[in-house]
Design an enzyme around this catalytic site. Structure first.
Site, PDB file in Angstrom:
ATOM      1  CG  ASN A 105     -48.695  31.255 -13.796  1.00 32.91           C
ATOM      2  OD1 ASN A 105     -48.893  31.594 -14.952  1.00 32.91           O
ATOM      3  ND2 ASN A 105     -49.646  31.278 -12.878  1.00 32.91           N
ATOM      4  CG  HIS A 131     -46.529  25.161 -15.654  1.00 35.24           C
ATOM      5  ND1 HIS A 131     -46.832  26.120 -14.709  1.00 35.24           N
ATOM      6  CD2 HIS A 131     -47.743  24.679 -16.091  1.00 35.24           C
ATOM      7  CE1 HIS A 131     -48.138  26.217 -14.579  1.00 35.24           C
ATOM      8  NE2 HIS A 131     -48.719  25.362 -15.402  1.00 35.24           N
ATOM      9  CG  HIS A 202     -50.322  22.092 -12.400  1.00 36.21           C
ATOM     10  ND1 HIS A 202     -51.414  21.499 -12.987  1.00 36.21           N
ATOM     11  CD2 HIS A 202     -50.248  23.340 -12.911  1.00 36.21           C
ATOM     12  CE1 HIS A 202     -51.962  22.362 -13.823  1.00 36.21           C
ATOM     13  NE2 HIS A 202     -51.281  23.486 -13.801  1.00 36.21           N
ATOM     14  CD  GLU A 337     -51.597  26.124 -11.184  1.00 37.52           C
ATOM     15  OE1 GLU A 337     -50.577  26.653 -11.656  1.00 37.52           O
ATOM     16  OE2 GLU A 337     -52.629  25.968 -11.857  1.00 37.52           O
TER      17      GLU A 337
HETATM   18  C1  GAL Z   1     -52.116  26.098 -15.433  1.00 34.71           C
HETATM   19  C2  GAL Z   1     -52.139  27.318 -16.294  1.00 34.71           C
HETATM   20  C3  GAL Z   1     -53.021  27.021 -17.479  1.00 34.71           C
HETATM   21  C4  GAL Z   1     -52.541  25.790 -18.214  1.00 34.71           C
HETATM   22  C5  GAL Z   1     -52.380  24.641 -17.235  1.00 34.71           C
HETATM   23  C6  GAL Z   1     -51.765  23.427 -17.860  1.00 34.71           C
HETATM   24  O1  GAL Z   1     -51.321  26.309 -14.334  1.00 34.71           O
HETATM   25  O2  GAL Z   1     -52.597  28.417 -15.562  1.00 34.71           O
HETATM   26  O3  GAL Z   1     -53.079  28.134 -18.342  1.00 34.71           O
HETATM   27  O4  GAL Z   1     -51.335  26.075 -18.853  1.00 34.71           O
HETATM   28  O5  GAL Z   1     -51.577  25.014 -16.177  1.00 34.71           O
HETATM   29  O6  GAL Z   1     -52.563  22.900 -18.871  1.00 34.71           O
END
Ligand code: GAL
Length: 373
Positions: A105, A131, A202, A337
């Site tokens: 996040n 991330h 993810h 997540e």
């Molecule tokens: C999620 C995040 C989204 C986007 C996605 C990846 O975890 O909350 O905003 O970044 O990952 O595309």
């Protein structure tokens, strides 16, 4: 005779997810994942137990396929993914199935202070850190070992300063296919210097198989509150009740029903992309229930984490081609997540994500499958 009938009935009860016939599973070919990158071998592992099977690769400690039985007794592959390592390496989408970290996040402007010292992480999402950065855990080749038919363990050594994080950190993740139709993820990590940590899986789920619109699924999240954000999806620090908002999933609701709402957090997220705070932090509670009437598959998420980011695939754009020729189309998968709150290092009222020398970070998250007819 009576005893045999009783035993048979008991077996049926215990193995309630067992099919009467053995259907086909569209397993991917391990050969298509053999590659050497940065001097490290990439592999695909298959783990199975009763009627659950998963394929995972040590490229980003990633879930590639996950098979669960549907109401017709057929296996559905319920996660988005690609059929070869080449396809993963070429995909514009970087977050299908991996573990993201060191801090999953967002962290606002990639900045935080620890023990009076300011740290600057790499920036990869507008002006923010997302991330674990462009070279986060999801891009690394983990050391992996299959322990038995149902278990694979992977570990990664993240050096002091990687993506700006302090401390040499060693993280281990074990994937286990369990007898009760679940995929269990157990993490542990240690450091040699005070650092922050918030890894999460993810995977994009679609309980009909991966090419279908996921907005018809129903979702329950056992959360009374969430963390509103700014336009860049960085929490403001407020903890807001879900009551009376389109983020109230305490009763199972069809995902698509309120997703076009003009409620500001939904507008900022381009749909659902928020952190829900579980009403009770406990591994024993079903914290999330995702269900598709079409396949009859229900997935329950159990986790010891305090929150979940539910992301409804709003950035999925159809550019990449996945398994079986599926297109990575808008909202065809949802990520759930399990995690600490985003930007936790910058908010004293959020749970701590600090890991110190001598401490062990642990997390358990379970995705459990069953059929509702
Ligand atoms: C999620 C995040 C989204 C986007 C996605 C990846 O975890 O909350 O905003 O970044 O990952 O595309």
């Amino acid at each position: 005779m009576k005893k045999t009938v009783y035993l048979l009935a008991l077996t049926a009860l215990v193995a309630s997810c067992a099919p009467e016939k053995k259907p086909e599973m569209a397993l991917l070919n391990a050969k298509d994942f053999e590659a050497t990158v940065d001097g490290k071998e990439i592999e695909l592992f298959t783990i199975k137990n009763n009627d659950i099977a998963a394929q995972v690769t040590n490229f980003g400690a990633r879930i590639v396929s996950l098979f669960a039985l549907d109401k017709d007794g057929e296996y559905q592959d319920v996660v988005w993914g690609y059929e070869s390592i080449d396809a993963y390496l070429k995909a514009t989408d970087k977050y299908s199935g991996p573990v993201v970290g060191r801090f999953g996040n967002r962290i606002g402007k990639g900045q935080f202070t620890l023990d009076g010292r300011e740290y600057q992480l790499s920036i990869n999402d507008g002006e923010n850190h997302l991330h674990g950065g462009a070279g986060g855990f999801s891009t690394k080749i983990w050391d992996a070992k299959q322990l038995n038919d149902s278990t694979v363990t992977m570990s990664y050594f993240s050096a002091d300063g990687e993506e700006g994080y302090p401390g040499n950190l060693t993280i281990t993740l074990t994937y286990t296919a369990t007898a009760d139709c679940a995929l269990k993820l157990t993490y542990s990590a240690t450091t040699d210097q005070t650092t922050i940590i918030n890894p999460t899986s993810h995977a994009y789920f679609n309980l009909n198989g991966t090419s279908d619109n996921a907005m018809e699924h129903t979702l329950m999240i056992a959360a009374d509150s969430f963390t509103p954000t700014d336009k860049g999806l960085i929490p403001t620090g407020e903890i807001r009740s879900v009551a009376g908002t389109p983020l109230d999933f305490r009763a199972a609701t069809t995902i698509g029903e309120r997703i076009e709402s003009d409620y500001e957090p939904i507008v900022f997220g381009g749909g659902y992309d928020h952190n829900w705070i579980f009403s009770k932090q406990s591994l024993e509670h079903p914290q999330v229930r995702l269900y598709s009437a079409k396949s009859g598959i229900e997935m329950i998420m159990y986790t010891d984490q305090p929150a979940v980011q539910f992301y409804s695939g709003n950035f999925m754009d159809g550019i990449d081609t996945g398994k079986r020729g599926d297109k990575h189309n808008y909202r065809t998968g949802v990520a759930l997540e399990a995690q600490n709150y985003p930007d936790a290092p910058n908010h004293d009222n959020f749970p701590s994500s600090v890991l110190k020398i001598g401490e062990t970070y642990t997390q358990t998250t379970i995705y459990k499958f069953s059929i509702r007819k």
